[in-house]
Every structure is written in C-alpha cells, then in structure tokens.
Design a protein around this motif. Structure first.
Motif, PDB file in Angstrom:
ATOM      1  N   ILE A 248       0.943  -1.335   0.040  1.00 41.81           N
ATOM      2  CA  ILE A 248      -0.220   0.074  -0.055  1.00 41.81           C
ATOM      3  C   ILE A 248       0.933   1.492   0.073  1.00 41.81           C
ATOM      4  N   TYR A 249       0.609   2.344  -0.962  1.00 45.32           N
ATOM      5  CA  TYR A 249       1.570   3.291  -1.195  1.00 45.32           C
ATOM      6  C   TYR A 249       0.778   4.394  -0.531  1.00 45.32           C
ATOM      7  N   GLN A 250       1.138   5.142   0.349  1.00 40.82           N
ATOM      8  CA  GLN A 250       0.670   6.487   1.092  1.00 40.82           C
ATOM      9  C   GLN A 250       0.990   7.783   0.347  1.00 40.82           C
ATOM     10  N   SER A 251       0.020   8.909   0.431  1.00 42.93           N
ATOM     11  CA  SER A 251       0.471  10.033  -0.112  1.00 42.93           C
ATOM     12  C   SER A 251       1.730  10.499   0.611  1.00 42.93           C
ATOM     13  N   SER A 252       1.998  10.124   1.908  1.00 39.90           N
ATOM     14  CA  SER A 252       3.213  10.741   2.486  1.00 39.90           C
ATOM     15  C   SER A 252       3.746   9.440   3.399  1.00 39.90           C
ATOM     16  N   GLY A 253       4.949   9.317   3.619  1.00 38.41           N
ATOM     17  CA  GLY A 253       5.649   8.467   4.278  1.00 38.41           C
ATOM     18  C   GLY A 253       5.898   7.113   3.500  1.00 38.41           C
ATOM     19  N   ARG A 254       6.489   6.050   4.196  1.00 38.03           N
ATOM     20  CA  ARG A 254       6.740   4.893   3.627  1.00 38.03           C
ATOM     21  C   ARG A 254       5.687   3.881   3.365  1.00 38.03           C
ATOM     22  N   PRO A 255       5.805   3.109   2.259  1.00 38.52           N
ATOM     23  CA  PRO A 255       4.723   2.273   2.040  1.00 38.52           C
ATOM     24  C   PRO A 255       4.615   1.206   3.133  1.00 38.52           C
ATOM     25  N   PHE A 256       3.616   0.254   3.120  1.00 40.10           N
ATOM     26  CA  PHE A 256       3.318  -0.661   4.141  1.00 40.10           C
ATOM     27  C   PHE A 256       2.776  -1.696   3.526  1.00 40.10           C
ATOM     28  N   GLN A 257       2.834  -3.194   4.023  1.00 40.74           N
ATOM     29  CA  GLN A 257       2.395  -4.239   3.455  1.00 40.74           C
ATOM     30  C   GLN A 257       0.962  -4.635   4.314  1.00 40.74           C
ATOM     31  N   LYS A 258       0.027  -5.130   3.511  1.00 38.06           N
ATOM     32  CA  LYS A 258      -0.953  -6.029   4.189  1.00 38.06           C
ATOM     33  C   LYS A 258      -1.037  -7.330   3.808  1.00 38.06           C
ATOM     34  N   TYR A 259      -1.608  -8.241   4.789  1.00 36.78           N
ATOM     35  CA  TYR A 259      -1.657  -9.438   4.506  1.00 36.78           C
ATOM     36  C   TYR A 259      -2.872 -10.217   4.573  1.00 36.78           C
ATOM     37  N   LYS A 260      -3.193 -11.116   4.006  1.00 33.07           N
ATOM     38  CA  LYS A 260      -4.666 -12.037   3.864  1.00 33.07           C
ATOM     39  C   LYS A 260      -4.248 -13.579   3.604  1.00 33.07           C
ATOM     40  N   ALA A 261      -4.807 -14.564   4.499  1.00 31.54           N
ATOM     41  CA  ALA A 261      -4.752 -15.717   4.321  1.00 31.54           C
ATOM     42  C   ALA A 261      -5.437 -16.288   2.977  1.00 31.54           C
ATOM     43  N   VAL A 262      -4.732 -17.161   2.113  1.00 31.50           N
ATOM     44  CA  VAL A 262      -5.503 -17.842   1.042  1.00 31.50           C
ATOM     45  C   VAL A 262      -6.482 -18.850   1.630  1.00 31.50           C
ATOM     46  N   PRO A 263      -7.480 -19.186   0.745  1.00 32.56           N
ATOM     47  CA  PRO A 263      -8.293 -20.214   0.907  1.00 32.56           C
ATOM     48  C   PRO A 263      -7.759 -21.570   1.682  1.00 32.56           C
ATOM     49  N   GLU A 264      -6.640 -21.850   0.704  1.00 33.02           N
ATOM     50  CA  GLU A 264      -6.305 -23.128   1.375  1.00 33.02           C
ATOM     51  C   GLU A 264      -5.474 -23.181   2.405  1.00 33.02           C
ATOM     52  N   SER A 265      -5.291 -21.956   3.025  1.00 32.41           N
ATOM     53  CA  SER A 265      -4.706 -21.738   4.246  1.00 32.41           C
ATOM     54  C   SER A 265      -5.190 -22.779   5.402  1.00 32.41           C
ATOM     55  N   SER A 266      -6.434 -22.917   5.445  1.00 36.46           N
ATOM     56  CA  SER A 266      -6.992 -23.700   6.433  1.00 36.46           C
ATOM     57  C   SER A 266      -6.560 -24.909   6.754  1.00 36.46           C
ATOM     58  N   HIS A 267      -5.982 -25.793   5.524  1.00 36.93           N
ATOM     59  CA  HIS A 267      -5.354 -27.180   5.635  1.00 36.93           C
ATOM     60  C   HIS A 267      -4.109 -27.145   6.408  1.00 36.93           C
ATOM     61  N   PHE A 268      -3.455 -26.039   6.703  1.00 34.18           N
ATOM     62  CA  PHE A 268      -2.212 -25.996   7.606  1.00 34.18           C
ATOM     63  C   PHE A 268      -2.451 -26.260   8.969  1.00 34.18           C
ATOM     64  N   LEU A 269      -3.859 -25.552   9.480  1.00 35.79           N
ATOM     65  CA  LEU A 269      -4.189 -25.992  10.830  1.00 35.79           C
ATOM     66  C   LEU A 269      -4.163 -27.269  11.334  1.00 35.79           C
ATOM     67  N   LYS A 270      -4.450 -28.200  10.076  1.00 38.20           N
ATOM     68  CA  LYS A 270      -4.593 -29.582  10.385  1.00 38.20           C
ATOM     69  C   LYS A 270      -3.371 -30.674  10.000  1.00 38.20           C
ATOM     70  N   ALA A 271      -2.457 -30.065   9.382  1.00 39.11           N
ATOM     71  CA  ALA A 271      -1.345 -30.496   8.748  1.00 39.11           C
ATOM     72  C   ALA A 271      -0.547 -31.236   9.741  1.00 39.11           C
ATOM     73  N   SER A 272       0.573 -31.919   9.269  1.00 47.26           N
ATOM     74  CA  SER A 272       1.469 -32.701  10.263  1.00 47.26           C
ATOM     75  C   SER A 272       2.860 -31.885   9.890  1.00 47.26           C
ATOM     76  N   PHE A 273       3.777 -31.871  10.866  1.00 46.62           N
ATOM     77  CA  PHE A 273       4.989 -31.142  10.894  1.00 46.62           C
ATOM     78  C   PHE A 273       6.145 -31.947  11.393  1.00 46.62           C
ATOM     79  N   ILE A 274       7.272 -31.472  10.582  1.00 43.68           N
ATOM     80  CA  ILE A 274       8.357 -32.287  10.955  1.00 43.68           C
ATOM     81  C   ILE A 274       9.546 -31.246  11.223  1.00 43.68           C
TER      82      ILE A 274
END
Length: 227
Positions: free
Chosen positions: A201-227
């Motif tokens: 996101i670019y602002q009229s003054s100051g540094r730009p900043f980023q925004k974040y959003k989960a993709v639809p498939e990200s819910s699988h991560f909550l039930k995944a296995s980890f190593i």
C-alpha cells in the motif's frame, strides 16, 4: 470460456471481472468454436462446460490434449457423475465447479489456480513437488525451518483466517500478541509456502506498508503434520 447458455455466460463474466488478475480473452458457445478459440488465443486457463447443446465438453478436452495443448481447465457443470469426474481427472482438470455455485467458490478456484500455477522456467525440490502433486489437505506435511515453532505458526495463521480480510503487520502483531521482529519470520515462511497473499500500500506521505491475507487453502495448514 466455453458455455452454451448465454445467461450463464453473463454471470461467469461478472464473477470473472470481480477477481483481480484475470481477463476473459475469448468466449465460445459450441465445441467447434471452442476449439478454434483455444487454438487461436492459446489461453492459460479454460472454463469448460460439459453439457454443450447435444455435445459433451469432454470431447473438446480430449481434442485439446491430443493436440498437445497445456491449457489448464476448470470444469463448470451440473455433471457430477463418476465418469465425468474420472475422465476430467485423467485429462488434467484442475478443479470442478458444480452448478449452481457461489462467487466465493468461483474465486477460491481461481485463487487456487493462481497459487499453484507452474511457471515455464520454474524448478522444484523434491519437497516442493510432493506438496504440488500430492495435495492432501490435513495430511500435508510441512518442514518448519529453524526459529519457526508449530504453536506460534498456527496462532498467527489462525488470526489471519479468522480476520477473513487484509491485516497490516501492526494489526496482526496486536491480535496475536507477537513482536514485529518475530512476526516477520513467520510472514516470510507463510509467503514461501504460499499460505498468504501480500499487498503493498502506497501512502501520499511516508513509507509504503504491506497488508496480509490468508489464502483459501491456508486452513489445511491448521490440520497438517509437521517435521
């Protein structure tokens, strides 16, 4: 897009116009015209109906594959029988939208296609190929890099999923009770795993900043296995 119902075509166009990054380059209402349009325009993605007049859209799919065309295909149809699903799978259909469907499901299909699209000059590790070719939802296995813990990763991603909207780093940090320094590590991890979208996101003054959003498939991560 190959669809013989003009009213359905209208709704598909409206849906498509609401998803950023996609453009309708051609439209056909018969099998024959559909083949010509694909040959002429070489689209990246084909939205294909199954029942087209008294013909079957799977015949067009077979012809496209016989000609060696690598166009990705999403079937949009009321045909949900085993033969249609199995035939579509064998010919590389990447998703199925059963009529009638919601805009949210349509958007999910396009976002999933975009997230998993293979670029011509792309190379893969074994782990990346396993995740691409053996998508298993909650059965998927993630390797967590040094400095990334399962508990914190789940907490941050759950915050993004629950928000169901774009969040800045400040907003996410407050919701998850995590420092900005730690948050950046997890954001980089999520980006690498294609679990989140980012927007600058670019602002009229100051540094730009980023925004974040989960993709639809990200819910699988909550039930995944980890190593």
């Amino acid at each position: 897009m190959v669809e013989d119902d003009l009213d359905v075509c209208k709704f598909h166009r409206l849906f498509l116009n609401k998803v950023d990054g996609f453009e309708l380059v051609c439209e056909a209402h018969t099998i024959e015209d559909g083949l010509k349009q694909v040959q002429q325009h070489q689209p990246d993605l084909l939205l294909l109906d199954v029942y087209i007049g008294n013909r079957n859209g799977l015949d067009l799919l077979r012809q496209i594959r016989a000609e060696g065309k690598n166009v990705d295909v999403i079937l949009i149809t009321s045909a949900n029988d085993a033969h249609t699903v199995q035939t579509g799978h064998r010919y590389g259909v990447i998703d199925y939208l059963i009529k009638p469907f919601s805009f949210a499901r349509f958007q999910e299909a396009l976002n999933r296609y975009r997230a998993n699209r293979i670029q011509t000059n792309q190379t893969f590790s074994q782990q990346e190929l396993d995740r691409l070719l053996h998508k298993g939802g909650q059965n998927q296995v993630y390797t967590l890099p040094k400095g990334i813990t399962k508990e914190t990763a789940l907490r941050i991603l759950a915050c993004l999923i629950d928000a169901n909207d774009w969040l800045t780093a400040n907003e996410l940090s407050e919701r998850c009770s995590i420092s900005h320094v730690s948050l950046r590590k997890y954001i980089r991890f999520f980006e690498g795993e294609k679990l989140i979208q980012t927007e600058l996101i670019y602002q009229s003054s100051g540094r730009p900043f980023q925004k974040y959003k989960a993709v639809p498939e990200s819910s699988h991560f909550l039930k995944a296995s980890f190593i």
